[in-house]
Scaffold this motif. Structure first.
Motif, mmCIF file in Angstrom:
data_model
loop_
_atom_site.group_PDB
_atom_site.id
_atom_site.type_symbol
_atom_site.label_atom_id
_atom_site.label_comp_id
_atom_site.label_asym_id
_atom_site.label_seq_id
_atom_site.Cartn_x
_atom_site.Cartn_y
_atom_site.Cartn_z
ATOM 1 N N VAL A 144 -2.221 -5.680 -1.201
ATOM 2 C CA VAL A 144 -2.045 -4.317 -1.733
ATOM 3 C C VAL A 144 -2.205 -4.770 -3.419
ATOM 4 O O VAL A 144 -2.049 -5.849 -3.985
ATOM 5 N N ASP A 194 -3.404 -8.175 -7.448
ATOM 6 C CA ASP A 194 -3.764 -7.850 -6.009
ATOM 7 C C ASP A 194 -2.937 -9.092 -5.023
ATOM 8 O O ASP A 194 -3.210 -10.363 -5.276
ATOM 9 N N SER A 242 -0.029 0.032 -4.165
ATOM 10 C CA SER A 242 -1.602 0.543 -3.888
ATOM 11 C C SER A 242 -1.576 2.078 -4.051
ATOM 12 O O SER A 242 -1.927 2.832 -3.284
#
Length: 91
Positions: A27, A42, A74
């Motif tokens: 995510v 990330d 996200s």
């Protein structure tokens, strides 16, 4: 620029935020550090833990991020930070 918290763009869905916390999922995590630094990373979520009366995200890197410091997962904004995403850049 004026902000209006009654604007529908500022409505945050707690269920969508919680649903984005899937162990093993890669995510884009946006959160604030203890020094209120805005971090974008990330990462893969390892698990959601409950420690000392608070929810904590354990990342695959071994880092622990208190859930109350998570701004978004996200693109799903936390209910603690409604509208925060409107002011952050993707740089």
């Amino acid at each position: 620029m004026e902000t209006d918290l009654n604007n529908p763009d500022f409505i945050v869905d707690e269920n969508a935020f919680r649903a984005a916390l899937i162990p093993g999922k890669f995510v884009r995590l946006e959160y604030l550090t203890d020094l209120n630094e805005f971090i974008k990373a990330d990462v893969t979520i390892k698990q959601l833990l409950h420690q000392n009366g608070a929810d904590v995200l354990e990342l695959a890197t071994g880092d622990l991020v208190p859930l109350d410091r998570v701004v978004s997962v996200s693109g799903n904004l936390s209910p603690r930070y409604p509208g925060y995403g409107n002011y952050s850049c993707d740089c």
